[in-house]
Design an enzyme around this catalytic site. Sequence first.
Site, PDB file in Angstrom:
ATOM      1  N   ARG A   1     -12.089  -4.005   7.211  1.00  0.00           N
ATOM      2  CA  ARG A   1     -12.394  -3.649   5.822  1.00  0.00           C
ATOM      3  C   ARG A   1     -12.809  -4.868   5.016  1.00  0.00           C
ATOM      4  NH1 ARG A   1      -8.223  -0.195   6.734  1.00  0.00           N
ATOM      5  NH2 ARG A   1      -6.710  -1.568   5.755  1.00  0.00           N
ATOM      6  N   ARG A   2     -12.249  -6.033   5.343  1.00  0.00           N
ATOM      7  CA  ARG A   2     -12.673  -7.241   4.645  1.00  0.00           C
ATOM      8  C   ARG A   2     -14.118  -7.586   4.985  1.00  0.00           C
ATOM      9  NH1 ARG A   2      -8.478  -5.711   3.435  1.00  0.00           N
ATOM     10  NH2 ARG A   2      -9.924  -4.670   2.047  1.00  0.00           N
TER      11      ARG A   2
ATOM     12  N   THR B   1     -12.464 -12.956  -4.530  1.00  0.00           N
ATOM     13  CA  THR B   1     -13.821 -13.112  -4.020  1.00  0.00           C
ATOM     14  C   THR B   1     -13.932 -14.378  -3.185  1.00  0.00           C
ATOM     15  OG1 THR B   1     -16.169 -13.266  -4.633  1.00  0.00           O
ATOM     16  CG2 THR B   1     -14.591 -14.395  -6.058  1.00  0.00           C
ATOM     17  N   HIS B   2     -14.859 -14.350  -2.214  1.00  0.00           N
ATOM     18  CA  HIS B   2     -15.224 -15.556  -1.467  1.00  0.00           C
ATOM     19  C   HIS B   2     -16.597 -16.058  -1.890  1.00  0.00           C
ATOM     20  CE1 HIS B   2     -12.590 -13.433   1.672  1.00  0.00           C
ATOM     21  NE2 HIS B   2     -11.875 -14.401   1.133  1.00  0.00           N
TER      22      HIS B   2
ATOM     23  N   ARG C   1      -5.719  -7.276 -10.152  1.00  0.00           N
ATOM     24  CA  ARG C   1      -6.608  -7.901  -9.174  1.00  0.00           C
ATOM     25  C   ARG C   1      -7.897  -7.099  -9.160  1.00  0.00           C
ATOM     26  NH1 ARG C   1      -4.465  -6.976  -3.679  1.00  0.00           N
ATOM     27  NH2 ARG C   1      -3.028  -8.684  -4.076  1.00  0.00           N
TER      28      ARG C   1
ATOM     29  N   ASP D   1      -1.709  -2.323  -4.103  1.00  0.00           N
ATOM     30  CA  ASP D   1      -3.052  -2.277  -3.560  1.00  0.00           C
ATOM     31  C   ASP D   1      -3.602  -0.859  -3.688  1.00  0.00           C
ATOM     32  OD1 ASP D   1      -3.001  -4.920  -2.928  1.00  0.00           O
ATOM     33  OD2 ASP D   1      -2.794  -4.658  -0.765  1.00  0.00           O
TER      34      ASP D   1
ATOM     35  N   LYS E   1       0.847  -1.187   0.000  1.00  0.00           N
ATOM     36  CA  LYS E   1       0.000   0.000   0.000  1.00  0.00           C
ATOM     37  C   LYS E   1       0.888   1.246   0.000  1.00  0.00           C
ATOM     38  CE  LYS E   1      -2.044  -1.371   3.768  1.00  0.00           C
ATOM     39  NZ  LYS E   1      -1.574  -2.760   3.808  1.00  0.00           N
TER      40      LYS E   1
ATOM     41  N   LYS F   1     -14.214  -5.663  -5.095  1.00  0.00           N
ATOM     42  CA  LYS F   1     -15.426  -4.843  -5.037  1.00  0.00           C
ATOM     43  C   LYS F   1     -15.149  -3.466  -4.445  1.00  0.00           C
ATOM     44  CE  LYS F   1     -18.667  -8.670  -4.960  1.00  0.00           C
ATOM     45  NZ  LYS F   1     -19.795  -9.331  -4.255  1.00  0.00           N
ATOM     46  N   GLY F   2     -14.294  -3.383  -3.436  1.00  0.00           N
ATOM     47  CA  GLY F   2     -13.987  -2.111  -2.792  1.00  0.00           C
ATOM     48  C   GLY F   2     -14.415  -2.124  -1.340  1.00  0.00           C
ATOM     49  N   ALA F   3     -13.619  -1.472  -0.472  1.00  0.00           N
ATOM     50  CA  ALA F   3     -13.840  -1.630   0.967  1.00  0.00           C
ATOM     51  C   ALA F   3     -13.709  -0.339   1.767  1.00  0.00           C
ATOM     52  CB  ALA F   3     -12.872  -2.671   1.514  1.00  0.00           C
TER      53      ALA F   3
END
Length: 324
Positions: free
Chosen positions: A282-283, A220-221, A178, A130, A96, A181-183
């Site tokens: 954030r996750r 993604t999960h 990568r 990131d 980051k 979706k965004g957090a």
Amino acid sequence: MALRDMFIALSENKVLNEAAKKYGLKMGAQHVVAGTTIEETIASIKALNKQGISCTVDNLGEFVFEKSEALAAKEQIINMIEAIHNSGVDAHISLKPSQLGLDIDKAFCLDNLMDIAEVAANYNNFINFDMENYARLHDSFELMETINAKYNNIGTVIQAYFLESIENIEKYKNLRLRIVKGAYKEPSTIAYQDKATIDANYISLIEYHLLNGSFTSIATHDHHVINHVKKFAETHAIDKDKFEFQMLYGFRTDMQQALAKEGYHFCVYVPFGSDWYGYFMRRLAERPQNMALITKQVFTKKTNIAIGLTAGAFLLGRLSKRTK
């Protein structure tokens, strides 16, 4: 969205972040981070590699506003790159820009990033930039472009909730990307707000890069997204060497192993260090369903904490107050 906003707010709480550093291991944080040291993390990576899973490694760190902190982070990342090379594990680096000084001085940050990129290039290691909140987005892209002009081992992240994400994925289609979706909490002027729209844009971005871009990392999960991608790749004759699935360390491990056994490239996002709290919140903000996947692991019998994640955040705050 209220639950998502709550997790974002918790991730930005400095008091809870500091408390988590002190009490994290007692609360079972080892289930969401691969280690607090490089040695522990390399051991975790080796275990994943044995399952046919590669890794991208993130040195955790929040609220970096001193040059000394950024320099320490740079040294830790370089040490990890060297450890990856010396141990022969299948892993690369995620970083980051804010941790390396972006919020202090952009030129200073660039110098730090160049030092890391040079070491990584010497060891033939890949670096993923990131992306963070919108306030840092364009500066981060600019830094990435500057480094990519000199080295060819650079990739980045596209966040599906930003209105401009389609423009960015077209601009950077020749890079390894990568897609997430965004957090972070962003206003409607720059980011989609409802889940259905974000999910639809996420799928569109994945499909675009699979058809037009370089290597695609699908983070993604969600098994619905994964099944959609598998069918899309089959329908369009997209080779499995053109993409990978990514999940976070400690999440849906059975599915991780199953996808690897099916012959798909699979990469685990491996965070390490004691500064895990903001990352973890954030996750959960990104996909609140993750709470159900990990709560039982984080709040273990050993810790005797039979509470939900929100109550866990409250407990961290109370623990911090007691130490003052």
